[in-house]
Write a protein that holds these residues in place. Structure first.
Motif, short mmCIF file in Angstrom:
data_model
loop_
_atom_site.label_atom_id
_atom_site.label_comp_id
_atom_site.label_asym_id
_atom_site.label_seq_id
_atom_site.Cartn_x
_atom_site.Cartn_y
_atom_site.Cartn_z
N PRO A 80 0.91 -23.97 -34.50
CA PRO A 80 1.49 -23.32 -35.68
C PRO A 80 0.50 -22.49 -36.49
N LEU A 81 -0.79 -22.55 -36.17
CA LEU A 81 -1.80 -21.84 -36.95
C LEU A 81 -1.68 -20.33 -36.72
N THR A 82 -1.60 -19.59 -37.80
CA THR A 82 -1.52 -18.13 -37.70
C THR A 82 -2.89 -17.47 -37.78
N SER A 91 -11.86 -20.46 -30.62
CA SER A 91 -11.08 -21.64 -31.01
C SER A 91 -10.13 -21.28 -32.15
N GLN A 92 -9.04 -22.02 -32.21
CA GLN A 92 -8.12 -21.87 -33.35
C GLN A 92 -8.42 -22.88 -34.45
N PHE A 93 -9.25 -23.88 -34.14
CA PHE A 93 -9.56 -24.93 -35.11
C PHE A 93 -10.99 -25.40 -34.90
N GLY A 122 -10.94 -13.67 -42.55
CA GLY A 122 -9.98 -13.78 -41.46
C GLY A 122 -9.71 -15.20 -41.01
N PHE A 123 -10.39 -16.18 -41.62
CA PHE A 123 -10.20 -17.59 -41.31
C PHE A 123 -9.59 -18.29 -42.52
N ASP A 124 -8.83 -19.34 -42.26
CA ASP A 124 -8.47 -20.27 -43.32
C ASP A 124 -9.51 -21.38 -43.37
N HIS A 125 -9.66 -21.99 -44.55
CA HIS A 125 -10.62 -23.08 -44.74
C HIS A 125 -9.91 -24.23 -45.45
N THR A 184 1.37 -26.49 -45.57
CA THR A 184 0.50 -25.33 -45.63
C THR A 184 0.30 -24.66 -44.27
N PHE A 185 0.10 -25.47 -43.24
CA PHE A 185 -0.23 -24.92 -41.92
C PHE A 185 0.77 -25.29 -40.82
#
Length: 329
Positions: free
Chosen positions: A66-68, A148-150, A164-167, A262-263
């Motif tokens: 589900p991570l965009t 990686s996505q995570f 461009g990354f979420d934290h 959130t994610f």
């Protein structure tokens, strides 16, 4: 948009004046060490497949990630980061390394104990801080290249947050986290059973883990390696400003609902198994000493949990318990 909203919410929580990229900052609020209170666990979300099922399902049967955007999770030890890694893997997100961390190439940790000749080679390889000056791969560009996505980063933040990354980060009541950490050190042979409930021994074996660990991790490597007792208000203020730029900050009891909203990451409920390791709980005197020494971690935590559950604000945005998510609810 999520990060912008997050900055506004945490600016209010932490008493920090911030711009779009935290260009300005004043101080934490006056009542820093005022105790906060968790709102408790929210409704549980169950994974569509269990961790054990995910290994044998065909790719077409597995849930899609589900991570965009790539997510860098600051894994504060003993706050649920390993469970989050299992969740991400079960939902078919791309990860690399043990516990979703690139220890060898990016020094993602865990960073638990300083280098010492008394440590075994195995303990050094798995738990010791890496040598200084070997951080050339700890860059946003290298993370993009890794694909990686995570990323589950159990080492101090390095440099500015990655565009461009979420934290994200999960915080836990500092004393409960520390006692759980001591138990983990005993489990891996780093802390003797006879000394696992002794605060002085904790500080001797793993000083950074038990002296304002949150502030050290968030404020970066230079702060992380400071000697015992060196953490002060300025470090806590910088850590607060950094947190205000995270896409998600939540507490351990609220993490399941927070990551789902959130994610879209649906964390499984941890299975409580009897542990053979000692409880490592401090006596009253040592607890007082710990709380006095770790007042800046207590300040950060109290500010994060200092709000109550709010379903929607006047803009139709979902706000709850120290995190902010747009378009949910």
């Amino acid at each position: 948009m999520v990060r912008a909203g997050m900055s506004r919410v945490l600016a209010l929580l932490l008493g920090v004046a911030v711009g779009p990229r935290c260009a300005q900052g004043s101080s934490l609020s006056g009542s820093l060490v005022q105790a906060g209170r968790d709102t408790g666990d929210a409704a549980r979300h169950v994974l569509p497949v269990t961790d054990s099922d995910a290994g044998w399902l065909r790719p077409a049967d597995r849930p899609s990630c589900p991570l965009t955007r790539p997510l860098i999770h600051l894994h504060l030890s003993k706050t649920g980061g390993s469970r989050l890694c299992k969740t991400v893997n079960a939902q078919a997100c791309r990860t690399h390394g043990f516990n979703c961390a690139l220890r060898r190439h990016m020094q993602d940790g865990p960073w638990w104990v300083p280098h010492s000749e008394k440590l075994s080679a195995w303990h050094t390889a798995n738990f010791a801080y890496p040598p200084r000056g070997h951080a050339k791969n700890r860059t946003c560009a290298f993370r993009r290249k890794a694909g990686s996505q995570f990323f589950n980063v159990e080492s101090p933040l390095f440099g500015p947050l990655c565009e461009g990354f979420d934290h994200s980060a999960i915080l836990r009541e500092p004393l409960a986290r520390a006692q759980s950490q001591a138990r983990e050190l005993n489990r891996w042979g780093l802390l003797r059973k006879a000394k696992c409930a002794n605060y002085s021994e904790w500080q001797r074996v793993a000083p950074a883990l038990f002296d304002n660990y949150y502030v050290r991790m968030i404020d970066g490597e230079e702060t992380f390696v400071l000697p015992h007792g060196a953490i002060g208000r300025a470090h806590a203020q910088r850590a607060a400003r950094t947190l205000s730029e995270f896409s998600l900050i939540t507490t351990l009891p609220n993490a399941t609902d927070a990551f789902a909203r959130t994610f879209g990451l649906r964390m499984s409920t941890p299975k409580r198994k009897p542990k053979r390791t000692p409880r490592c709980e401090l006596n009253v005197e040592d607890r007082r000493g710990f709380l006095a020494q770790n007042r800046w971690d207590a300040a950060l935590y109290a500010q994060i949990v200092g709000t109550s559950w709010r379903v929607k604000n006047n803009r139709g945005e979902y706000e709850v318990g120290g995190y902010h998510s747009l378009g949910v609810g």
